[in-house]
Design an enzyme around this catalytic site. Structure first.
Site, PDB file in Angstrom:
ATOM      1  N   LYS A  57       0.873  -1.211  -0.152  1.00 26.98           N
ATOM      2  CA  LYS A  57      -0.009   0.052  -0.282  1.00 26.98           C
ATOM      3  C   LYS A  57       0.801   1.421   0.004  1.00 26.98           C
ATOM      4  CE  LYS A  57      -4.327  -1.316   2.782  1.00 26.98           C
ATOM      5  NZ  LYS A  57      -5.340  -0.716   3.535  1.00 26.98           N
ATOM      6  N   ASP A 207     -15.602  -0.068   9.175  1.00 27.15           N
ATOM      7  CA  ASP A 207     -15.978   0.048   7.660  1.00 27.15           C
ATOM      8  C   ASP A 207     -15.855  -1.747   7.373  1.00 27.15           C
ATOM      9  OD1 ASP A 207     -16.548   0.734   5.220  1.00 27.15           O
ATOM     10  OD2 ASP A 207     -14.472   1.434   4.551  1.00 27.15           O
TER      11      ASP A 207
END
Ligand code: ADE
Length: 347
Positions: A57, A207
């Protein structure tokens, strides 16, 4: 740019997570969008010279100070949470050629659960039985909740052993395997197991959704995307959101929508929606309700109907997750035990 390196490295200094510069090679293979940048496939050279796939990432160019802050927070949180079979584990951090920080995590070969489930189709083995009206195609199609029922190409051989309903089977085209409802329940149980671990580590995910759950080889669930997660210093401490980002409203609990309150029990609500996504093979929740009307609909008591693949006892779990009062929702430990019980009893 200097400020950036300082911020990130200052936080990381205390951690034993910095990888050697030459240990990581990032490829062009795009795996997805993170909250603050992209995720690409990479290769890690281990100390003993082996190569293994990793997900890398990186922050987007010219990140805002909040991006930086959240990125660092995710790294610190992953480090703190540590290893669990149903949580994506962190391998470490490193800096790229431009001295930008990258977060290296374990690679999950089968990708995210939503995309995976959307590749599952419902097939009818006995095509003729199906079309001569023993089963009403319209009814069956509706029952399968708009998943297209296709007949198998070869109906001469013996049918696969996993009947779901009315001679129908779950078939994963990419993998060329048949799935069972138990396979779906195993996904749900493993998500609950990972969430139980997060709860015990006082992390609220905020989330939880099929798009944020990955599958490694052997179809093991790995919960990821801690980007929005928070460490709650006291269990179930309410947290206010101050992000301006679009919110995943169709996964959010009533109290999150109304008061921006996020707790393990609001994660349980999201788990209920994730459970629905699993049993709907990657369907989109509340397809006929716009995001702006969700709160009012839920407030007045509306809940999604039972997916066809979902047995009544599992639907009870789903509805319990969507209890208006967070305290009346089941705990992740109970949810996991209930789902495991349903698998054992074949309901
Ligand atoms: N997409 C986002 N993160 C990933 C990971 N760790 N493995 C595979 N695909 C991903």
């Amino acid at each position: 740019a200097d400020g950036y390196d300082m911020t990130v490295l200052k936080g990381l200094d205390d951690l034993d997570v910095l990888l050697d510069d030459d240990a990581i090679t990032v490829s062009d293979v795009f795996l997805g969008h993170g909250h603050f940048g992209v995720v690409r496939k990479g290769t890690l050279k281990t100390a003993d010279g082996r190569m293994c796939s990793v997900a890398v990432k990186s922050l987007r160019d010219r990140p805002s100070s909040r991006d930086l802050d959240e990125f660092l927070r995710e790294i610190l949180l992953m480090q703190k949470v540590g290893k669990h079979p149903n949580i994506v584990s962190m391998i470490g951090c490193c800096l790229d050629a431009n001295r930008r920080c990258m977060l290296v995590v374990e690679y999950c070969q089968l990708g995210d659960l939503q995309t995976y489930l959307r590749k599952v189709s419902i097939k009818s083995w006995y095509a003729n039985d199906f079309y001569v009206g023993r089963t009403n195609p319209a009814e069956l199609t509706a029952a399968a909740n708009s998943k297209v029922v296709e007949s198998m190409q070869d109906t001469t051989g013996p049918p696969p052993p996993m009947v779901v309903f009315n001679n129908c089977y779950l078939y994963h085209g990419d993998e060329n395997v048949f799935l069972t409802v138990d396979d779906l329940l195993r996904f749900a149980s493993q998500v609950a197991n990972g969430m139980l671990y997060l709860e015990n580590n006082r992390v609220v995910h905020r989330d939880l959704a099929a798009r944020n759950v990955l599958l490694s080889d052997h179809r093991t669930i790995k919960i990821c995307d801690f980007g929005l997660s928070r460490d709650v210093y006291e269990q179930n401490l309410y947290q206010k959101s101050n992000r301006g980002d679009p919110l995943p409203v169709k996964w959010m609990a009533l109290e999150s929508l109304k008061y921006q309150l996020y707790t393990t029990q609001s994660d349980v609500w999201s788990f209920g929606v994730l459970l629905w996504e699993i049993m709907m093979l990657g369907g989109s929740p509340y397809p006929t309700i716009s995001s702006s009307r969700i709160y009012e609909e839920l407030r007045s008591g509306y809940r999604m109907p039972r997916p066809t693949l979902c047995c009544y006892s599992l639907y009870e779990v789903m509805l319990a997750c969507w209890h208006a009062n967070p305290a009346n929702r089941p705990k992740f430990g109970t949810i996991k035990d209930t789902i495991d019980g349903i698998m054992e009893n074949q309901y």
